[in-house]
Design a protein around this motif. Structure first.
Motif, PDB file in Angstrom:
ATOM      1  N   SER A  35      41.898  44.562  35.213  1.00 57.41           N
ATOM      2  CA  SER A  35      42.342  43.680  36.294  1.00 57.41           C
ATOM      3  C   SER A  35      41.352  42.547  36.513  1.00 57.41           C
ATOM      4  O   SER A  35      41.738  41.402  36.777  1.00 57.41           O
ATOM      5  N   ASP A  36      40.043  42.853  36.396  1.00 61.34           N
ATOM      6  CA  ASP A  36      39.025  41.814  36.544  1.00 61.34           C
ATOM      7  C   ASP A  36      39.107  40.804  35.411  1.00 61.34           C
ATOM      8  O   ASP A  36      39.018  39.588  35.633  1.00 61.34           O
ATOM      9  N   ILE A  37      39.265  41.299  34.183  1.00 57.28           N
ATOM     10  CA  ILE A  37      39.358  40.403  33.022  1.00 57.28           C
ATOM     11  C   ILE A  37      40.590  39.511  33.141  1.00 57.28           C
ATOM     12  O   ILE A  37      40.516  38.298  32.887  1.00 57.28           O
ATOM     13  N   LYS A  38      41.717  40.087  33.559  1.00 54.85           N
ATOM     14  CA  LYS A  38      42.936  39.295  33.725  1.00 54.85           C
ATOM     15  C   LYS A  38      42.726  38.215  34.778  1.00 54.85           C
ATOM     16  O   LYS A  38      43.097  37.048  34.574  1.00 54.85           O
ATOM     17  N   ALA A  39      42.117  38.597  35.902  1.00 52.58           N
ATOM     18  CA  ALA A  39      41.868  37.628  36.969  1.00 52.58           C
ATOM     19  C   ALA A  39      40.905  36.542  36.512  1.00 52.58           C
ATOM     20  O   ALA A  39      41.111  35.348  36.786  1.00 52.58           O
ATOM     21  N   MET A  40      39.848  36.923  35.802  1.00 51.16           N
ATOM     22  CA  MET A  40      38.865  35.948  35.333  1.00 51.16           C
ATOM     23  C   MET A  40      39.480  34.979  34.337  1.00 51.16           C
ATOM     24  O   MET A  40      39.175  33.777  34.356  1.00 51.16           O
ATOM     25  N   ASN A  41      40.340  35.477  33.473  1.00 52.97           N
ATOM     26  CA  ASN A  41      40.986  34.600  32.493  1.00 52.97           C
ATOM     27  C   ASN A  41      41.915  33.596  33.181  1.00 52.97           C
ATOM     28  O   ASN A  41      41.992  32.427  32.793  1.00 52.97           O
ATOM     29  N   LEU A  42      42.624  34.065  34.212  1.00 53.25           N
ATOM     30  CA  LEU A  42      43.491  33.153  34.966  1.00 53.25           C
ATOM     31  C   LEU A  42      42.654  32.132  35.737  1.00 53.25           C
ATOM     32  O   LEU A  42      43.002  30.946  35.788  1.00 53.25           O
ATOM     33  N   ILE A  43      41.564  32.588  36.332  1.00 50.15           N
ATOM     34  CA  ILE A  43      40.666  31.667  37.044  1.00 50.15           C
ATOM     35  C   ILE A  43      40.124  30.617  36.084  1.00 50.15           C
ATOM     36  O   ILE A  43      40.035  29.431  36.409  1.00 50.15           O
ATOM     37  N   ASP A  44      39.783  31.049  34.871  1.00 49.87           N
ATOM     38  CA  ASP A  44      39.274  30.119  33.856  1.00 49.87           C
ATOM     39  C   ASP A  44      40.319  29.063  33.525  1.00 49.87           C
ATOM     40  O   ASP A  44      40.007  27.873  33.431  1.00 49.87           O
ATOM     41  N   GLU A  45      41.574  29.474  33.360  1.00 49.12           N
ATOM     42  CA  GLU A  45      42.645  28.526  33.051  1.00 49.12           C
ATOM     43  C   GLU A  45      42.875  27.563  34.213  1.00 49.12           C
ATOM     44  O   GLU A  45      43.060  26.356  34.003  1.00 49.12           O
ATOM     45  N   ILE A  46      42.863  28.087  35.431  1.00 46.99           N
ATOM     46  CA  ILE A  46      43.079  27.244  36.612  1.00 46.99           C
ATOM     47  C   ILE A  46      41.951  26.228  36.744  1.00 46.99           C
ATOM     48  O   ILE A  46      42.179  25.028  36.951  1.00 46.99           O
ATOM     49  N   ILE A  65      51.307  31.411  42.889  1.00 48.99           N
ATOM     50  CA  ILE A  65      51.862  31.001  41.595  1.00 48.99           C
ATOM     51  C   ILE A  65      51.869  32.159  40.599  1.00 48.99           C
ATOM     52  O   ILE A  65      52.852  32.374  39.883  1.00 48.99           O
ATOM     53  N   GLU A  66      50.772  32.912  40.556  1.00 46.91           N
ATOM     54  CA  GLU A  66      50.665  34.014  39.601  1.00 46.91           C
ATOM     55  C   GLU A  66      51.114  35.350  40.196  1.00 46.91           C
ATOM     56  O   GLU A  66      51.127  36.361  39.496  1.00 46.91           O
ATOM     57  N   ASP A  67      51.480  35.348  41.481  1.00 45.80           N
ATOM     58  CA  ASP A  67      51.960  36.553  42.167  1.00 45.80           C
ATOM     59  C   ASP A  67      50.959  37.707  42.024  1.00 45.80           C
ATOM     60  O   ASP A  67      51.338  38.851  41.750  1.00 45.80           O
ATOM     61  N   MET A  68      49.690  37.395  42.208  1.00 43.04           N
ATOM     62  CA  MET A  68      48.640  38.404  42.080  1.00 43.04           C
ATOM     63  C   MET A  68      48.096  38.764  43.458  1.00 43.04           C
ATOM     64  O   MET A  68      47.864  37.896  44.293  1.00 43.04           O
ATOM     65  N   GLN A  69      47.910  40.052  43.696  1.00 43.13           N
ATOM     66  CA  GLN A  69      47.315  40.520  44.947  1.00 43.13           C
ATOM     67  C   GLN A  69      45.800  40.582  44.778  1.00 43.13           C
ATOM     68  O   GLN A  69      45.262  41.503  44.188  1.00 43.13           O
ATOM     69  N   SER A  71      41.990  39.397  46.835  1.00 38.24           N
ATOM     70  CA  SER A  71      41.347  38.867  48.042  1.00 38.24           C
ATOM     71  C   SER A  71      40.456  37.689  47.700  1.00 38.24           C
ATOM     72  O   SER A  71      39.987  37.544  46.561  1.00 38.24           O
ATOM     73  N   ILE A  72      40.195  36.857  48.690  1.00 32.38           N
ATOM     74  CA  ILE A  72      39.323  35.710  48.466  1.00 32.38           C
ATOM     75  C   ILE A  72      37.891  36.160  48.186  1.00 32.38           C
ATOM     76  O   ILE A  72      37.148  35.495  47.463  1.00 32.38           O
ATOM     77  N   LYS A  73      37.485  37.329  48.715  1.00 34.85           N
ATOM     78  CA  LYS A  73      36.160  37.855  48.439  1.00 34.85           C
ATOM     79  C   LYS A  73      36.006  38.201  46.961  1.00 34.85           C
ATOM     80  O   LYS A  73      34.964  37.944  46.356  1.00 34.85           O
ATOM     81  N   LYS A  74      37.069  38.780  46.370  1.00 34.41           N
ATOM     82  CA  LYS A  74      37.015  39.112  44.950  1.00 34.41           C
ATOM     83  C   LYS A  74      37.010  37.852  44.101  1.00 34.41           C
ATOM     84  O   LYS A  74      36.285  37.765  43.107  1.00 34.41           O
ATOM     85  N   VAL A  75      37.817  36.876  44.481  1.00 33.90           N
ATOM     86  CA  VAL A  75      37.838  35.604  43.761  1.00 33.90           C
ATOM     87  C   VAL A  75      36.452  34.967  43.797  1.00 33.90           C
ATOM     88  O   VAL A  75      35.951  34.484  42.783  1.00 33.90           O
ATOM     89  N   ASP A  76      35.823  34.994  44.967  1.00 35.62           N
ATOM     90  CA  ASP A  76      34.484  34.426  45.120  1.00 35.62           C
ATOM     91  C   ASP A  76      33.480  35.149  44.229  1.00 35.62           C
ATOM     92  O   ASP A  76      32.646  34.514  43.570  1.00 35.62           O
ATOM     93  N   ARG A  77      33.572  36.494  44.175  1.00 38.74           N
ATOM     94  CA  ARG A  77      32.653  37.278  43.341  1.00 38.74           C
ATOM     95  C   ARG A  77      32.838  36.943  41.870  1.00 38.74           C
ATOM     96  O   ARG A  77      31.854  36.768  41.127  1.00 38.74           O
ATOM     97  N   LEU A  78      34.083  36.829  41.420  1.00 41.86           N
ATOM     98  CA  LEU A  78      34.352  36.535  40.010  1.00 41.86           C
ATOM     99  C   LEU A  78      33.931  35.114  39.644  1.00 41.86           C
ATOM    100  O   LEU A  78      33.414  34.868  38.554  1.00 41.86           O
ATOM    101  N   ILE A  79      34.134  34.181  40.559  1.00 45.02           N
ATOM    102  CA  ILE A  79      33.711  32.802  40.314  1.00 45.02           C
ATOM    103  C   ILE A  79      32.195  32.724  40.155  1.00 45.02           C
ATOM    104  O   ILE A  79      31.681  32.004  39.289  1.00 45.02           O
ATOM    105  N   ARG A  80      31.481  33.474  40.991  1.00 42.33           N
ATOM    106  CA  ARG A  80      30.018  33.502  40.870  1.00 42.33           C
ATOM    107  C   ARG A  80      29.597  34.126  39.550  1.00 42.33           C
ATOM    108  O   ARG A  80      28.661  33.657  38.901  1.00 42.33           O
ATOM    109  N   LEU A  81      30.286  35.186  39.146  1.00 42.01           N
ATOM    110  CA  LEU A  81      29.978  35.834  37.872  1.00 42.01           C
ATOM    111  C   LEU A  81      30.216  34.888  36.709  1.00 42.01           C
ATOM    112  O   LEU A  81      29.474  34.876  35.726  1.00 42.01           O
TER     113      LEU A  81
END
Length: 298
Positions: A35-46, A65-69, A71-81
């Motif tokens: 789930s983290d890898i999928k989210a990170m790959n989508l974040i990378d594309e965005i 747009i991607e219909d993904m559940q 949180s903004i905290k997780k998005v923030d953590r992945l962006i920092r990573l």
């Protein structure tokens, strides 16, 4: 065999003898949940498509747009990573280490019109099918020539130093510009530049837009090579990127360079106003179509 107690020294010595970067020796697959890898790959594309998006807009995009559940905290953590920084004027452009010396920004109002006047370096997230790695690239600012690059699964100063050492074999800049991230502000990195009598410039508040051309380079790399190839392993990625950089430097005309290539402008070979020199392809061995074929099938 590596003797116990002297493992670090032995590894460094073996890597030096074999000509293997230390970061490659220590490579281990990055273990993240699917789930983290999928989210990170989508974040990378965005982020590649909209480099001015911050964490809130990326979070809304993923949810709506991607219909993904997520949180903004997780998005923030992945962006920092992933070490992503949106391109807009903001208070804090990079994660800093207050113990490291910060240098002033030297490029304000400067006309960068000569080769080796300014070098720049940056690190970016590179996705694999199930993992990810980091790519450090060192760029000559005027010609956009990729001087050196290193790939690693760890985000530290080691790959930056290795890229710098390789680039210094090809020349030396008057000014070296970076962001204020801890990888570039560490004494190990800045001292190496000072030994070469290179002036150090660091991006500060209000200078985020100066690196737009670097972001355009990352975008070209991902759209033209990373996304179409869907690399699975570290080695596949390294080989594929190697082909692409050869193509990018030597065969890919650049609009801002009067449709000459980075290689021609950087080494000042047969550059002509309005297009490539008629003998250009014979200088490089591979034609553009052949280089593209190698890249896409690597």
């Amino acid at each position: 065999m590596i003797e116990e107690g002297n493992s670090t020294i032995s590894i460094l010595r073996q890597c030096k003898i074999l000509g293997v970067p230390r970061s490659s020796f220590y490579y281990k697959p990055v273990e993240k949940g699917d789930s983290d890898i999928k989210a990170m790959n989508l974040i990378d594309e965005i982020f590649t498509k909209y480099p001015f998006y911050g964490r809130r807009k990326i979070n809304k995009y993923l949810c709506k747009i991607e219909d993904m559940q997520i949180s903004i905290k997780k998005v923030d953590r992945l962006i920092r990573l992933m070490e992503l920084q949106a391109i807009y004027l903001k208070k804090n452009l990079s994660i800093r280490n207050l113990e490291h010396k910060k240098y002033p920004y030297l490029l304000s109002g400067m006309d960068i019109s000569e080769v080796n006047q300014v070098w720049n370096t940056d690190i970016n997230y590179i996705r694999l099918v199930k993992n990810f790695v980091y790519l450090c690239a060192l760029i000559e600012w005027h010609s956009r020539y990729i001087l050196s690059w290193k790939l690693s699964n760890t985000l530290d100063t080691a790959i930056c130093l290795e890229a710098l050492e390789e680039a210094l074999k090809r020349g030396k800049p008057r000014i070296f510009n970076t962001d204020r991230g801890s990888q570039f502000s560490r004494n190990e990195f800045t001292n190496r530049l000072l030994i070469e009598d290179v002036e150090i410039s660091m991006d500060g508040r209000g200078h985020a837009l100066d690196n737009i051309f670097v972001e355009r380079f990352w975008r070209s790399l991902k759209y033209e090579n990373i996304y179409p190839n869907s690399y699975e392993t570290f080695l596949d990625t390294k080989i594929g990127i190697s082909y692409y950089f050869r193509f990018y430097n030597n065969d890919r005309p650049h609009k801002t360079l009067d449709y000459n290539t980075q290689e021609l402008v950087h080494w000042k070979r047969n550059t002509t106003p309005g297009g490539l020199h008629e003998d250009y392809f014979s200088l490089n061995g591979l034609r553009s179509s052949e280089a593209c074929s190698h890249v896409m099938h690597s």
